[in-house]
Write a protein that holds these residues in place. Structure first.
Motif, PDB file in Angstrom:
ATOM      1  N   HIS A 218       0.833  -1.208   0.000  1.00  0.00           N
ATOM      2  CA  HIS A 218       0.000   0.000   0.000  1.00  0.00           C
ATOM      3  C   HIS A 218       0.865   1.255   0.000  1.00  0.00           C
ATOM      4  N   ALA A 219       1.934   1.250   0.787  1.00  0.00           N
ATOM      5  CA  ALA A 219       2.783   2.441   0.885  1.00  0.00           C
ATOM      6  C   ALA A 219       3.451   2.760  -0.442  1.00  0.00           C
ATOM      7  N   ILE A 220       3.915   1.742  -1.150  1.00  0.00           N
ATOM      8  CA  ILE A 220       4.643   1.982  -2.407  1.00  0.00           C
ATOM      9  C   ILE A 220       3.679   2.160  -3.573  1.00  0.00           C
ATOM     10  N   GLU A 221       2.689   1.283  -3.661  1.00  0.00           N
ATOM     11  CA  GLU A 221       1.788   1.309  -4.825  1.00  0.00           C
ATOM     12  C   GLU A 221       0.762   2.435  -4.733  1.00  0.00           C
ATOM     13  N   GLU A 222       0.175   2.634  -3.557  1.00  0.00           N
ATOM     14  CA  GLU A 222      -0.917   3.596  -3.428  1.00  0.00           C
ATOM     15  C   GLU A 222      -0.428   4.977  -2.999  1.00  0.00           C
ATOM     16  N   GLU A 223       0.442   5.025  -1.994  1.00  0.00           N
ATOM     17  CA  GLU A 223       0.884   6.311  -1.474  1.00  0.00           C
ATOM     18  C   GLU A 223       2.092   6.868  -2.225  1.00  0.00           C
ATOM     19  N   GLY A 224       2.725   6.041  -3.045  1.00  0.00           N
ATOM     20  CA  GLY A 224       3.882   6.512  -3.799  1.00  0.00           C
ATOM     21  C   GLY A 224       5.115   6.752  -2.954  1.00  0.00           C
ATOM     22  N   ARG A 225       5.186   6.086  -1.814  1.00  0.00           N
ATOM     23  CA  ARG A 225       6.334   6.286  -0.925  1.00  0.00           C
ATOM     24  C   ARG A 225       7.518   5.425  -1.366  1.00  0.00           C
ATOM     25  N   ASP A 226       8.717   5.910  -1.049  1.00  0.00           N
ATOM     26  CA  ASP A 226       9.921   5.120  -1.287  1.00  0.00           C
ATOM     27  C   ASP A 226      10.961   5.357  -0.195  1.00  0.00           C
ATOM     28  N   ASP A 227      10.542   5.986   0.907  1.00  0.00           N
ATOM     29  CA  ASP A 227      11.475   6.230   2.003  1.00  0.00           C
ATOM     30  C   ASP A 227      11.777   4.916   2.726  1.00  0.00           C
ATOM     31  N   PRO A 228      12.926   4.818   3.386  1.00  0.00           N
ATOM     32  CA  PRO A 228      13.336   3.555   4.017  1.00  0.00           C
ATOM     33  C   PRO A 228      12.385   3.063   5.103  1.00  0.00           C
ATOM     34  N   GLU A 229      11.605   3.968   5.694  1.00  0.00           N
ATOM     35  CA  GLU A 229      10.702   3.569   6.764  1.00  0.00           C
ATOM     36  C   GLU A 229       9.633   2.598   6.279  1.00  0.00           C
ATOM     37  N   VAL A 230       9.400   2.575   4.980  1.00  0.00           N
ATOM     38  CA  VAL A 230       8.431   1.635   4.417  1.00  0.00           C
ATOM     39  C   VAL A 230       8.800   0.194   4.755  1.00  0.00           C
ATOM     40  N   PHE A 231      10.098  -0.097   4.775  1.00  0.00           N
ATOM     41  CA  PHE A 231      10.560  -1.472   4.967  1.00  0.00           C
ATOM     42  C   PHE A 231      10.986  -1.780   6.411  1.00  0.00           C
ATOM     43  N   ASN A 232      10.782  -0.840   7.327  1.00  0.00           N
ATOM     44  CA  ASN A 232      11.290  -1.029   8.683  1.00  0.00           C
ATOM     45  C   ASN A 232      10.751  -2.287   9.353  1.00  0.00           C
ATOM     46  N   ASP A 233       9.426  -2.478   9.296  1.00  0.00           N
ATOM     47  CA  ASP A 233       8.817  -3.629   9.965  1.00  0.00           C
ATOM     48  C   ASP A 233       9.300  -4.942   9.344  1.00  0.00           C
ATOM     49  N   ALA A 234       9.361  -4.977   8.023  1.00  0.00           N
ATOM     50  CA  ALA A 234       9.817  -6.194   7.345  1.00  0.00           C
ATOM     51  C   ALA A 234      11.283  -6.465   7.652  1.00  0.00           C
ATOM     52  N   LYS A 235      12.081  -5.427   7.699  1.00  0.00           N
ATOM     53  CA  LYS A 235      13.501  -5.603   7.996  1.00  0.00           C
ATOM     54  C   LYS A 235      13.692  -6.148   9.404  1.00  0.00           C
ATOM     55  N   GLU A 236      12.934  -5.619  10.363  1.00  0.00           N
ATOM     56  CA  GLU A 236      13.029  -6.103  11.737  1.00  0.00           C
ATOM     57  C   GLU A 236      12.545  -7.545  11.848  1.00  0.00           C
ATOM     58  N   TYR A 237      11.473  -7.867  11.120  1.00  0.00           N
ATOM     59  CA  TYR A 237      10.946  -9.237  11.140  1.00  0.00           C
ATOM     60  C   TYR A 237      11.975 -10.221  10.578  1.00  0.00           C
ATOM     61  N   VAL A 238      12.605  -9.854   9.470  1.00  0.00           N
ATOM     62  CA  VAL A 238      13.614 -10.720   8.856  1.00  0.00           C
ATOM     63  C   VAL A 238      14.826 -10.855   9.762  1.00  0.00           C
ATOM     64  N   PHE A 239      15.215  -9.761  10.401  1.00  0.00           N
ATOM     65  CA  PHE A 239      16.357  -9.818  11.318  1.00  0.00           C
ATOM     66  C   PHE A 239      16.085 -10.792  12.466  1.00  0.00           C
ATOM     67  N   GLN A 240      14.914 -10.700  13.060  1.00  0.00           N
ATOM     68  CA  GLN A 240      14.575 -11.598  14.170  1.00  0.00           C
ATOM     69  C   GLN A 240      14.499 -13.048  13.709  1.00  0.00           C
ATOM     70  N   ALA A 241      13.988 -13.268  12.492  1.00  0.00           N
ATOM     71  CA  ALA A 241      13.917 -14.627  11.973  1.00  0.00           C
ATOM     72  C   ALA A 241      15.310 -15.212  11.780  1.00  0.00           C
ATOM     73  N   MET A 242      16.233 -14.426  11.225  1.00  0.00           N
ATOM     74  CA  MET A 242      17.605 -14.908  11.046  1.00  0.00           C
ATOM     75  C   MET A 242      18.290 -15.126  12.396  1.00  0.00           C
ATOM     76  N   GLU A 243      18.048 -14.219  13.334  1.00  0.00           N
ATOM     77  CA  GLU A 243      18.673 -14.337  14.651  1.00  0.00           C
ATOM     78  C   GLU A 243      18.176 -15.566  15.394  1.00  0.00           C
ATOM     79  N   ARG A 244      16.922 -15.917  15.193  1.00  0.00           N
ATOM     80  CA  ARG A 244      16.334 -17.057  15.901  1.00  0.00           C
ATOM     81  C   ARG A 244      16.613 -18.386  15.204  1.00  0.00           C
ATOM     82  N   ASP A 245      16.516 -18.422  13.884  1.00  0.00           N
ATOM     83  CA  ASP A 245      16.550 -19.695  13.166  1.00  0.00           C
ATOM     84  C   ASP A 245      17.893 -20.032  12.537  1.00  0.00           C
ATOM     85  N   ALA A 246      18.645 -19.042  12.116  1.00  0.00           N
ATOM     86  CA  ALA A 246      19.861 -19.314  11.343  1.00  0.00           C
ATOM     87  C   ALA A 246      21.144 -19.010  12.102  1.00  0.00           C
ATOM     88  N   PHE A 247      21.155 -17.927  12.860  1.00  0.00           N
ATOM     89  CA  PHE A 247      22.415 -17.476  13.446  1.00  0.00           C
ATOM     90  C   PHE A 247      23.002 -18.457  14.471  1.00  0.00           C
TER      91      PHE A 247
END
Length: 375
Positions: A218-247
């Motif tokens: 929604h942020a990229i397609e509808e609101e036309g945003r491209d600032d890094p904050e768009v990916f903050n939640d996904a980046k944190e989720y991926v970081f926690q997944a790697m820290e828990r499952d892979a690291f």
């Protein structure tokens, strides 16, 4: 004036522990627990390198945005030297919180506030350019982004994530025209992340919670945003997944051993074969009543077999560990440079060295002192 921070080499010497995932991703560790080794581990053993690629691409997107705002601020200061004396000007409002201190030591709190300022400024640009939103929604086809930054990054993917040597510095500290970042480059970078990792059915889709997924789209397609904050939640989720499952598995493989799985299995097969040959030879010498001096030759297969089986058990090649080498891919070795990891592997190598000699000597004594028989 800020006090000088601890250099990376001093930090490595003072860090009497295993590194954290944040330190690995921040390129503050050395082989075999560096970012390149973690990438190889995620690709070859964990089979989930797309998550790491997503995290790295989002970080690179953040670096691109910082570089854009830094260049914009620099150009505005050059054109209007009195800008800093007039903070009330609308052209400078979005840049007041962004300081050009790319050469200063990294600080997590400072970077966080700086990143927030970058995102706020980019959002304000989108807000002021409503008439250009239609142009923003004309998405580039996947793989043809048309910017110099994207071409360089696409060409670099021939080798697994080669920009592990402080790539941010090489991009952000250069004043050459070739490193100029346009606003369209930021949009293209955000769309590339969206089309490569996020959209359902994309080329390298990663699994994200539906709420985070819909928010990014929604942020990229509808609101036309491209600032890094768009990916903050996904980046944190991926970081926690790697820290828990892979690291944890990465540390187990690289900080406590120096062999890859294929080498471990090869040593298991060869060790069993050598041990079987030694046992067969021992029984043969007993049944043929060979002398004790002749039976001493059994030490060769017993040493080889016990050495290979202990290497399988501890995931460590003793002799390569003594020379401070670790295997990152099959039969490819690199020097162990992380001080604490070097000490850990050396201790385990000494323990394995004593253990396989004890096993070999016990087997030899057993077959030497068993009375022989004749057919």
């Amino acid at each position: 004036m800020s006090s000088p921070s601890v250099s990376v080499s001093e930090e490595l010497e003072q860090r009497n522990r295993l590194p954290t995932l944040l330190e690995v991703l921040g390129r503050r560790t050395l082989a075999p627990t560096d970012l390149f080794s973690f990438y190889i581990y995620m690709r070859d053993q964990q089979r989930s390198v797309d998550y790491l690629d997503f995290w790295l691409d989002v970080s690179q997107h953040m670096s691109l945005c910082r570089h854009y705002v830094r260049e914009l601020r620099r150009s505005m200061l050059v054109e209007t030297p009195e800008l800093e004396k007039a903070p009330s000007k609308r052209t400078s409002e979005g840049l007041d919180n962004f300081r050009m201190d790319g050469d200063s030591p990294p600080n997590s709190e400072k970077l966080e506030s700086q990143d927030q300022a970058v995102s706020d400024y980019l959002r304000s640009q989108n807000g002021n350019g409503k008439n250009g939103k239609a142009g923003h929604n004309n998405h580039s086809p996947r793989g043809s982004l048309g910017s110099r930054h994207s071409e360089i990054k696409a060409a670099s993917l021939e080798r697994p994530r080669p920009s592990f040597k402080n790539s941010d510095d090489t991009q952000t500290n250069s004043n050459s025209p070739g490193h100029t970042v346009a606003r369209a480059d930021i949009r293209a970078s955000a769309e590339k992340i969206l089309y490569t990792f996020v959209l359902p059915g994309s080329e390298r889709e990663i699994v994200l919670p539906e709420m985070i997924l819909n928010r990014i789209i929604h942020a990229i397609e509808e609101e036309g945003r491209d600032d890094p904050e768009v990916f903050n939640d996904a980046k944190e989720y991926v970081f926690q997944a790697m820290e828990r499952d892979a690291f944890p598995g990465f540390l187990q493989a690289k900080a406590l051993g120096n062999l890859v799985p294929l080498s471990v299995l090869l040593r298991l097969g060869l060790g069993l074969a050598c041990l079987f040959a030694g046992l067969w030879g021992g029984y043969y010498m007993i049944l043929t009543n060979k002398s004790r001096a002749t039976r001493c030759w059994l030490i060769i297969p017993y040493l080889l077999g016990s050495h290979l089986l202990v290497a399988y058990q501890y995931k460590i090649d003793v002799f390569m560990a003594f020379f401070s080498y670790s295997e990152y891919t099959f039969m490819n070795w690199s020097k162990i440079r992380e001080p604490y990891v070097r000490k850990l592997i050396m201790k385990r190598a000494l323990m394995a060295f004593v253990l396989f000699h004890v096993i070999a000597l016990l087997l030899l004594v057993l077959f030497i002192f068993v009375p022989g028989t004749n057919f």
